[in-house]
Design an enzyme around this catalytic site. Structure first.
Site, mmCIF file in Angstrom:
data_model
loop_
_atom_site.group_PDB
_atom_site.id
_atom_site.type_symbol
_atom_site.label_atom_id
_atom_site.label_comp_id
_atom_site.label_asym_id
_atom_site.label_seq_id
_atom_site.Cartn_x
_atom_site.Cartn_y
_atom_site.Cartn_z
ATOM 1 N N ASP A 134 0.798 -1.249 -0.263
ATOM 2 C CA ASP A 134 0.132 -0.282 -0.269
ATOM 3 C C ASP A 134 0.621 0.829 -0.336
ATOM 4 O OD1 ASP A 134 -2.310 -1.832 0.533
ATOM 5 O OD2 ASP A 134 -1.799 -1.573 2.394
ATOM 6 N N GLU A 191 -11.219 0.641 -3.853
ATOM 7 C CA GLU A 191 -11.106 1.292 -2.774
ATOM 8 C C GLU A 191 -9.613 2.175 -2.591
ATOM 9 O OE1 GLU A 191 -9.165 -2.382 -0.575
ATOM 10 O OE2 GLU A 191 -9.705 -3.385 -1.585
#
Length: 553
Positions: free
Chosen positions: A14, A192
């Site tokens: 991420d 997302e």
């Protein structure tokens, strides 16, 4: 010159990237591990060095009790009004319709800190990020409809934040949401990780698409208005889901950054899978990679064409972005670069980076051994299956072929005490090679630990598994310190021991190291494999063991 992916190797998912001046800064997820939110910096997007961590991210500095792969998800880094900002969520439930999360903001005058205390923000879901635009601040979020029958991934929302300036510096302790929350985009497919980049009059919304597995990707939408409507690009910016032969799999969760000379790059996560009889498994977790981006017909596109991530990428202009003498483009330094970043202390035991701890920072349970450089004394606490107070120190694995050694000096007097080497993924997937106590050979397990010196010191290899732990081998020990070794060769590993200056002998069979991966077991898992040391004392929390001779290659 070429950079070689992944640029941050071993459990660095991420990635969120920004540029401030000539430096690029990167934040990655830390989940249940401390230090929280590791930070890196680079001048060329290829060579990344540790730049600290957001050590104030967790209120009370405790994640005790959070589930495996819970904790801090997907921090987003930004810079505005002369300070660094980071927003993130702490996820406290998995496998339920509720994530039971909180969203927080921390700021710092410098990426190295000091970081402010966390301030709670309105978190509609995980994966928050901030857009600073024309002097205003906006929070993006995934929206979670946690009602029975609701969608856990129910679109992307935006909320404006009011942040007063005090003496020209943002006073984030007084931040508050203002105005309505706007729904920017909903998709049938899971999206997302929203990030917004403003370029040429467009708001570009980058989205992580398809979940965290092999279907992962980066999708782009754009709008002339911040609040939409957003037009979705008809092709992904990045994915490897259509070709299992691409070396970098699970590619997704991206963010754009512009170089000082105006070039564009994308940071994203990816995995290097091992091929096993049970399918591909990613023991190194999800790592950070970089791709060069160009613009075509108003959309970002990978410079190499298509949407597959490349392992070798043209570096930015180092004359403006950093030292021209960088060695990052030499493919023969890939493994060495991982050593330089994550293994400078690979011959010393300690409590600072690259060492990590579970669910809380190091405490008085880990202290230097007096008079012995690079040696550490651990005081035993809870078991390998505890979500609470474990005495475990570990380092991320950065390569598929690794050898680790350590010497343990411990005299357990009960089966409730043990210490040694551990190969770790989480509380249900590990291999633990520990010095402990057992009844005299041939006697049953019947609580004879109260019989004083009538037991024996043994080395036990335990296999932690979602279906329950089992013992793979038990070996009698002579007096004195014991040397322990693990050899990891792709999907297999072997564990070894030696007493004094004696020869190495394998303990138990070769083990399936691929179980220590994101892809094993019945539940979603998001971290990566570690190697480390641990100590256990289930009764008094007082038993200690001394560790020395650490070597990780």
């Amino acid at each position: 010159m070429l950079l070689v992916n992944p640029v941050v190797r071993g459990f660095a998912p991420d990635p969120s990237v920004i540029r401030v001046g000539d430096w690029y800064y990167l934040a990655t997820s830390s989940f249940e591990w401390f230090p929280t939110i590791p930070l890196y910096r680079s001048r060329n997007l290829a060579d990344w060095e540790p730049a600290g961590a957001v050590d104030t991210a967790v209120p009370g500095r405790s994640l005790l009790g959070v589930p495996d792969s819970g904790g801090i998800w997907a921090p987003a880094l930004s810079h505005a009004d002369g300070v660094f900002w980071v927003v993130y969520s702490i996820v406290r439930s998995l496998g339920t319709r509720h994530f039971d999360l909180e969203t927080y903001l921390c700021t710092a005058p410098d990426v190295g800190g000091p970081w402010s205390a966390p301030v709670r923000l309105p978190g509609h879901g995980f994966d928050p990020s901030l857009l600073h635009h024309e002097g205003r601040h906006y929070l993006l979020n995934l929206q979670n409809d946690s009602r029975v029958g609701g969608r856990r991934f129910d679109g992307i929302v935006l909320t404006e934040l009011e942040v007063p300036l005090v003496g020209g510096v943002p006073d984030t302790s007084s931040v508050r949401a203002v105005g309505p929350t706007s729904l920017l985009l909903q998709r049938d497919n899971l999206v997302e990780g929203p990030k917004i980049t403003v370029e040429d009059g467009w708001f570009y919304l980058l989205l992580a698409e398809g979940g965290t597995g092999v279907e992962h990707g980066v999708l782009v939408a754009r709008s002339r208005s911040l609040t939409g409507p957003y037009e979705v690009d008809d092709v992904p910016l990045l994915t490897s889901r259509d070709d299992p032969e691409v070396p970098l799999q699970k590619a997704g969760h991206g963010e754009l950054v512009r170089t000082p000379s105006g070039e564009w790059y994308l940071t994203h996560l990816a995995s290097r899978p091992l091929q096993t009889p049970d399918g591909p498994r990613n023991t190194l977790g999800r790592e950070t990679a970089v791709q060069r981006v160009v613009w075509a017909d108003g959309w970002p596109r990978l410079a190499q064409g298509g949407w597959h991530p490349a392992t070798e990428v043209e570096m930015p202009d180092v004359a403006t972005a950093g030292r021209a003498d960088t060695v990052a483009g030499r493919a023969d330094t890939v493994a060495g670069r991982a050593d330089a970043i994550a293994g400078r202390a690979c011959r010393d035991l300690g409590t600072e980076w690259p060492w990590s701890t579970l669910r809380e920072p190091p405490g008085d349970w880990a202290e230097p051994v007096p008079g012995e450089r690079g040696a550490l004394r651990l005081r035993g606490r809870q078991s390998a299956e505890s979500l609470w107070q474990q005495s475990l120190l570990a380092q991320r694995l950065t390569e598929h072929h690794t050898e680790v050694e350590v010497t343990v000096d411990a005299e357990p007097t009960t089966f409730t005490q043990s210490a040694g080497l551990v190969l770790w993924y989480n509380t249900t997937s590990y291999y633990q090679l520990h010095v402990t106590w057992a009844e005299p050979e041939g006697e049953p397990q019947a609580g004879q630990q109260w019989a004083g010196d009538q037991g024996r010191r043994v080395l036990v290899l335990t296999h932690g598994h979602p279906d329950g732990a089992r013992v793979l081998a038990t070996v009698d020990l002579t007096d004195g310190p014991v040397r322990l070794r693990a050899r990891i060769d792709g999907a297999a590993a072997s564990l070894w021991s030696a007493g004094g200056e004696g020869p190495w002998e394998q303990v138990g069979p070769d083990v399936d190291f691929s179980e220590l991966s994101d892809d094993f077991g019945p539940r979603l898992r998001f971290t990566g494999a570690f190697v480390g040391i641990s100590a256990i004392d289930l009764v008094e929390g007082a038993f200690t063991a001394d560790f020395s001779g650490w070597f990780l290659r």
